[in-house]
Design an enzyme around this catalytic site. Structure first.
Site, mmCIF file in Angstrom:
data_model
loop_
_atom_site.group_PDB
_atom_site.id
_atom_site.type_symbol
_atom_site.label_atom_id
_atom_site.label_comp_id
_atom_site.label_asym_id
_atom_site.label_seq_id
_atom_site.Cartn_x
_atom_site.Cartn_y
_atom_site.Cartn_z
ATOM 1 N N ASP A 86 26.441 -7.652 -1.777
ATOM 2 C CA ASP A 86 27.281 -8.849 -1.730
ATOM 3 C C ASP A 86 28.622 -8.562 -2.403
ATOM 4 O O ASP A 86 28.658 -8.227 -3.599
ATOM 5 C CB ASP A 86 26.538 -9.965 -2.486
ATOM 6 C CG ASP A 86 26.956 -11.335 -2.050
ATOM 7 O OD1 ASP A 86 27.776 -11.466 -1.115
ATOM 8 O OD2 ASP A 86 26.449 -12.310 -2.649
ATOM 9 N N LYS A 116 27.993 -8.131 2.530
ATOM 10 C CA LYS A 116 28.175 -9.548 2.863
ATOM 11 C C LYS A 116 29.428 -10.037 2.151
ATOM 12 O O LYS A 116 29.709 -9.601 1.032
ATOM 13 C CB LYS A 116 26.975 -10.377 2.401
ATOM 14 C CG LYS A 116 27.191 -11.879 2.581
ATOM 15 C CD LYS A 116 25.935 -12.678 2.318
ATOM 16 C CE LYS A 116 25.746 -13.091 0.880
ATOM 17 N NZ LYS A 116 26.830 -13.926 0.305
ATOM 18 N N GLU A 118 31.921 -13.820 1.605
ATOM 19 C CA GLU A 118 32.012 -15.261 1.824
ATOM 20 C C GLU A 118 33.314 -15.632 2.528
ATOM 21 O O GLU A 118 34.364 -15.038 2.236
ATOM 22 C CB GLU A 118 31.956 -15.996 0.477
ATOM 23 C CG GLU A 118 30.620 -15.859 -0.227
ATOM 24 C CD GLU A 118 30.544 -16.663 -1.532
ATOM 25 O OE1 GLU A 118 31.476 -17.456 -1.827
ATOM 26 O OE2 GLU A 118 29.546 -16.486 -2.246
ATOM 27 N N GLU A 185 24.851 -21.618 4.258
ATOM 28 C CA GLU A 185 24.350 -22.141 2.972
ATOM 29 C C GLU A 185 24.638 -23.640 2.840
ATOM 30 O O GLU A 185 25.781 -24.084 3.014
ATOM 31 C CB GLU A 185 24.976 -21.373 1.792
ATOM 32 C CG GLU A 185 24.475 -21.920 0.449
ATOM 33 C CD GLU A 185 24.725 -21.053 -0.766
ATOM 34 O OE1 GLU A 185 25.173 -19.893 -0.600
ATOM 35 O OE2 GLU A 185 24.473 -21.548 -1.882
HETATM 36 O O1 KIV Z 1 24.399 -14.112 -3.823
HETATM 37 C C1 KIV Z 1 23.454 -14.655 -3.249
HETATM 38 O O2 KIV Z 1 22.332 -14.691 -3.734
HETATM 39 C C2 KIV Z 1 23.708 -15.270 -1.956
HETATM 40 C C3 KIV Z 1 22.617 -16.119 -1.384
HETATM 41 C C4 KIV Z 1 22.740 -17.486 -1.923
HETATM 42 C C5 KIV Z 1 22.617 -16.076 0.096
HETATM 43 O O3 KIV Z 1 24.766 -15.154 -1.434
#
Ligand code: KIV
Length: 284
Positions: A86, A116, A118, A185
């Site tokens: 992330d 990932k 946002e 989300e």
């Molecule tokens: O960082 C995380 O845990 C997330 C989830 C909420 C999908 O992005």
């Protein structure tokens, strides 16, 4: 469970065959090992690490270096699951080059299979640049915690038509940019259904209802290891806080009362060696 490493094609196939995709966060070796063993397809090294592991109040403070450190530990525990790193706040927001470089670190140093990030429409060019550099990207729209306070806080998204339309546009923009999957989300199930009708890539929900191709939960929520707040969309499958507290209190009591360690936890010398030792001590 066969331990062949999953690929993005396997995730697409699951959607085609209408088999639900499971995803969970993990931030370290032991939990990654368990998630992999449980047959979870996607392990997300989420920036929620900032809150549930590092104890910060939000996902904002965690750094690239900290994220990479956790990804490496997860990688060592995983044989089959797809690992997604992330991208933390400000690791992809400054410029496309910076975003590609940081996404590359997740793959080269962290051992991740994808990243990932946002954001929807505003991240269109950045996502495309990372995908063009050869790195698979997972999108994330609806409630995006890194910018939550900029909008309406941690409230559910898509209750009003204007906001709902914006989320649908965000998902479409991400699909156009080449994401392989989108996390939805905290959005209303009505908006999820509309996105599902419009986009072809798999949708993974967290508080987005049952009409997604799969679900993701934060591990510490699922296991009952984080109780500063529990969102409505969380289902607790265990209460490890209680279990761990009980275990630690019992350990403390047993040490204090001399119950632990018992003989089975102790090492002993052979009788003959012990006798030799006693002789030597006497001669001194
Ligand atoms: O960082 C995380 O845990 C997330 C989830 C909420 C999908 O992005």
């Amino acid at each position: 469970m066969e331990k062949v490493k999953l690929t993005i094609s396997d995730i697409f196939r699951m959607k085609e065959e209408k088999r639900k995709i499971t995803a969970v966060t993990a931030y370290d070796y032991p939990t990654a090992l368990l998630a992999d063993k449980a047959g979870i397809e996607i392990i997300l090294v989420g920036d929620t690490c900032s809150m549930v592991v590092l104890g910060y109040d939000s996902t904002i403070p965690i750094t690239m270096d900290e994220m990479i450190h956790h990804c490496k530990a997860v990688k060592r525990g995983v044989k089959r699951s797809l690992i997604v790193g992330d991208m933390p706040f400000m690791s992809f927001n400054v410029g496309k080059e910076d975003a590609i470089r940081n996404a590359g670190r997740f793959i080269k140093e962290g051992g991740c299979d994808a990243v990932k990030l946002e954001g929807g429409v505003v991240m269109r060019d950045t996502v495309k640049a990372i995908v063009d550099a050869g790195i698979p990207v997972m999108g994330h729209v609806g409630l995006t915690p890194q910018t939550a306070t900029f909008f309406s806080g941690y409230k559910v998204r898509g209750k009003e038509a204007v906001e709902a339309m914006r989320i649908i546009r965000d998902a479409e923009a991400l699909e156009d940019s080449g994401v392989f999957l989108i996390v939805l989300e905290s959005i209303t199930t009505e908006v999820t259904r509309m996105i599902a009708d419009k986009v072809k890539v798999p949708l993974i929900g967290i508080g987005a209802g049952p009409d997604c191709d799969g679900q993701v939960l934060v591990l510490h929520d699922l296991l009952g290891l984080f109780d500063r707040f529990v969102p409505r969309f969380v289902k607790r499958y265990a209460n490890l806080n209680e279990e761990i507290l009980k275990a630690l209190e019992t350990y403390r009591e047993e040490v204090q009362k001399g119950i632990f360690p018992a003989d089975q936890h102790c090492y002993h010398m052979d009788k003959s060696e012990f006798e030799k030792l006693q002789e030597s001590i006497k001669k001194k």
